[in-house]
Enzyme design. Structure first.
Site, PDB file in Angstrom:
ATOM      1  N   ASP A 141     -24.773 -36.711  -0.232  1.00 50.39           N
ATOM      2  CA  ASP A 141     -24.750 -38.184  -0.181  1.00 50.39           C
ATOM      3  C   ASP A 141     -23.503 -38.677   0.547  1.00 50.39           C
ATOM      4  O   ASP A 141     -23.580 -39.619   1.339  1.00 50.39           O
ATOM      5  CB  ASP A 141     -24.820 -38.796  -1.583  1.00 50.39           C
ATOM      6  CG  ASP A 141     -24.901 -40.317  -1.513  1.00 50.39           C
ATOM      7  OD1 ASP A 141     -25.767 -40.820  -0.785  1.00 50.39           O
ATOM      8  OD2 ASP A 141     -24.082 -40.998  -2.142  1.00 50.39           O
ATOM      9  N   LYS A 196     -26.171 -39.073  -6.894  1.00 50.61           N
ATOM     10  CA  LYS A 196     -24.815 -39.271  -7.449  1.00 50.61           C
ATOM     11  C   LYS A 196     -24.873 -39.394  -8.966  1.00 50.61           C
ATOM     12  O   LYS A 196     -24.094 -38.804  -9.693  1.00 50.61           O
ATOM     13  CB  LYS A 196     -24.205 -40.581  -6.926  1.00 50.61           C
ATOM     14  CG  LYS A 196     -23.749 -40.576  -5.509  1.00 50.61           C
ATOM     15  CD  LYS A 196     -22.893 -41.801  -5.201  1.00 50.61           C
ATOM     16  CE  LYS A 196     -23.674 -43.069  -4.965  1.00 50.61           C
ATOM     17  NZ  LYS A 196     -24.403 -43.163  -3.729  1.00 50.61           N
ATOM     18  N   ARG A 248     -25.602 -43.338   7.505  1.00 51.05           N
ATOM     19  CA  ARG A 248     -26.553 -44.450   7.331  1.00 51.05           C
ATOM     20  C   ARG A 248     -25.856 -45.784   7.531  1.00 51.05           C
ATOM     21  O   ARG A 248     -26.426 -46.724   8.092  1.00 51.05           O
ATOM     22  CB  ARG A 248     -27.167 -44.416   5.921  1.00 51.05           C
ATOM     23  CG  ARG A 248     -28.201 -43.331   5.748  1.00 51.05           C
ATOM     24  CD  ARG A 248     -28.580 -43.188   4.289  1.00 51.05           C
ATOM     25  NE  ARG A 248     -29.175 -44.380   3.732  1.00 51.05           N
ATOM     26  CZ  ARG A 248     -28.943 -44.829   2.480  1.00 51.05           C
ATOM     27  NH1 ARG A 248     -28.134 -44.173   1.669  1.00 51.05           N
ATOM     28  NH2 ARG A 248     -29.514 -45.923   2.050  1.00 51.05           N
ATOM     29  N   HIS A 286     -25.352 -48.598 -11.884  1.00 51.98           N
ATOM     30  CA  HIS A 286     -25.250 -48.580 -10.415  1.00 51.98           C
ATOM     31  C   HIS A 286     -25.996 -49.771  -9.851  1.00 51.98           C
ATOM     32  O   HIS A 286     -27.059 -50.136 -10.329  1.00 51.98           O
ATOM     33  CB  HIS A 286     -25.831 -47.283  -9.851  1.00 51.98           C
ATOM     34  CG  HIS A 286     -25.359 -47.010  -8.461  1.00 51.98           C
ATOM     35  ND1 HIS A 286     -24.172 -46.359  -8.185  1.00 51.98           N
ATOM     36  CD2 HIS A 286     -25.885 -47.316  -7.255  1.00 51.98           C
ATOM     37  CE1 HIS A 286     -24.001 -46.275  -6.887  1.00 51.98           C
ATOM     38  NE2 HIS A 286     -25.029 -46.847  -6.287  1.00 51.98           N
TER      39      HIS A 286
HETATM   40  N1  URA Z   1     -25.906 -47.645  -3.205  1.00 55.04           N
HETATM   41  C1  URA Z   1     -25.924 -46.311  -2.964  1.00 55.04           C
HETATM   42  O1  URA Z   1     -25.225 -45.551  -3.624  1.00 55.04           O
HETATM   43  N2  URA Z   1     -26.692 -45.841  -2.001  1.00 55.04           N
HETATM   44  C2  URA Z   1     -27.480 -46.619  -1.246  1.00 55.04           C
HETATM   45  O2  URA Z   1     -28.171 -46.120  -0.394  1.00 55.04           O
HETATM   46  C3  URA Z   1     -27.465 -48.019  -1.486  1.00 55.04           C
HETATM   47  C4  URA Z   1     -26.674 -48.503  -2.489  1.00 55.04           C
END
Ligand code: URA
Length: 442
Positions: free
Chosen positions: A161, A187, A168, A82
């Protein structure tokens, strides 16, 4: 408990309990707490921060908002990667099929574009028909059949999320270590992995612009992953100029497909190989990152990685003919050149500004319900260190919007700093964090 009291407590810099965080997150998920109170809460966290304990509670509560997938019946060490978000960061599209082709199963849950950065989901969904909202059953089926699956947060998996991320994005509350950490790790811990590679971006186009902040973020992510029993390696990598040449959803799919077919875009492919090498090592198919990198290069050259990407598109409902025949995709109404006014070297390309311009072209969102134009975006013609002559193209941008052309042209031209002095090469991969500690990446 009262949402206003919790917002006030965080606004005033006090530490929240697990129950208070749970009340707020679950209240938002079940519709009892409205967007405006969640927005205020996020802004309070943005300004007042959360300590490691609060961040861990937030991660755990967001993780438990949905299913935690069990992939133990699928053979092999499951590994994912990620990134904390960048401009032109299409690494997941190239790396996931590479690692899967190397025999390491990759179950991946990604996000949409966030702020000025692009998101893997929006890129995948630019492929006609591609579905990122698979059910848990479909998710398991695809990974067991082809060793690779790429989806988004759903009502079943990481739903907190999914909802908070979208808010956000449009309330300027992304750049916060606890919010980024809980978003990413909720996640990643839900998807059924055994190991995780993290790409923490630093620089102008990253959410954490200063190296020290990026290091803090990397350490929080690393420690949460370890505390949840996963093998983790984190890298801190440069995000001062966009990665590769393309910025914008379909444009990035095109560049990724070209790289999977063997094109060498040096910065993009170097980072891809380092991260893929680490995944292949964690997946038990190599005994060092360097050996993993060699395997990664081999599966690109042999065409196996490209083949794996085609399988993914097909399995998730995408129309493979657009990948096999990239020219088939519709074109934007406008394609506009941005030219240099000076002779010299490209000294800097402001990645943040390139990301912001891609949003106004239609490649991202400024409101929750904005619809993305998958064709919109920018293709850079020059990168940092390249020689340029007055009148030569610096970039070309694509949009259907008539009213943004003048601004986009001016802003993009200013994002390129041209100098007589050739800049020092950028160090792409700066730091590695693993069980042996924090070290420079050589
Ligand atoms: N990637 C994500 O999944 N979440 C964030 O807050 C920033 C980058």
């Amino acid at each position: 408990m009262n949402p206003v009291e919790i917002i006030r407590k965080k606004r005033d810099g006090k530490k929240l309990t697990k129950d208070e965080i749970s009340f707020f997150i679950n209240g938002y998920l079940n519709g009892k707490i409205p967007d405006y109170q969640m927005s205020a809460f996020l802004m309070a966290v943005y300004f007042q921060n959360m300590d490691f304990e609060e961040t861990t509670y937030l991660t755990e509560i967001m993780l438990n908002s949905g299913h935690i997938i069990d992939l133990s019946d699928i053979p092999g060490i499951k590994v994912d990667k990620h990134s904390t978000g960048g401009v032109g960061d299409k690494v997941s599209l190239i790396l996931a099929p590479i690692v899967a082709a190397a025999g390491v199963p990759v179950p991946m849950i990604s996000g949409r574009g966030l702020g000025h950065t692009g998101g893997t989901l929006d890129k995948l969904e630019s492929i006609p028909g591609f579905r990122t909202n698979l059910s848990v059953e479909e998710y398991k089926k695809v990974i067991s059949e082809i060793g690779l699956v790429m989806i988004g947060q759903t009502e079943e998996i990481a739903p907190a999320d999914k909802k908070i991320y979208a808010l956000r994005d449009v309330t300027a509350t992304v750049e916060s270590i606890p919010l980024i950490s809980a978003s990413i790790m909720s996640k990643k811990l839900a998807e059924g992995i055994d190991a995780l590679v993290l790409d923490v971006k630093t620089g102008q186009g990253a959410f954490m612009k200063e190296y020290e902040k990026s290091l803090q973020l990397a350490q929080v992510l690393f420690t949460i992953g370890k505390n949840f029993g996963k093998k983790v390696i984190a890298f801190i990598t440069d995000m001062n100029q966009p990665l590769g040449y393309a910025v914008g959803n379909w444009l990035e799919v095109v560049e990724s497909v070209q790289c999977l077919r063997g094109l060498d875009v040096p910065d993009l492919m170097y980072i891809t190989y380092v991260l893929a090498g680490a995944m292949i090592m964690l997946g038990g198919k190599a005994n060092s990152i360097e050996k993993g990198m060699k395997i990664a290069q081999k599966v690109v050259l042999s065409g196996e990685a490209y083949e794996k990407f085609l399988q993914l598109v097909e399995k998730q409902g995408g129309d493979v003919s657009y990948i096999e025949n990239l020219e088939k995709y519709p074109l934007s109404k406008h394609s506009i050149e941005v030219k240099s006014m000076f002779d010299g070297y490209v000294y800097e390309i402001d990645a943040l500004e390139v990301g912001m311009v891609s949003l106004i072209l239609g490649a991202g969102r400024t409101k929750v319900d904005d619809v993305i134009d998958p064709k919109a975006g920018i293709v850079l013609r020059k990168k940092v260190g390249d020689k340029v002559e007055s009148g030569e193209q610096l970039a070309v941008f694509y949009t259907d919007r008539d009213d943004v052309i003048k601004t986009a042209k001016e802003r993009l031209a200013k994002a390129f700093k041209i100098s007589h002095q050739k800049p020092e090469p950028l160090k792409l991969v700066k730091t590695i964090i693993d069980d042996n500690g924090v070290r420079n990446w050589e």
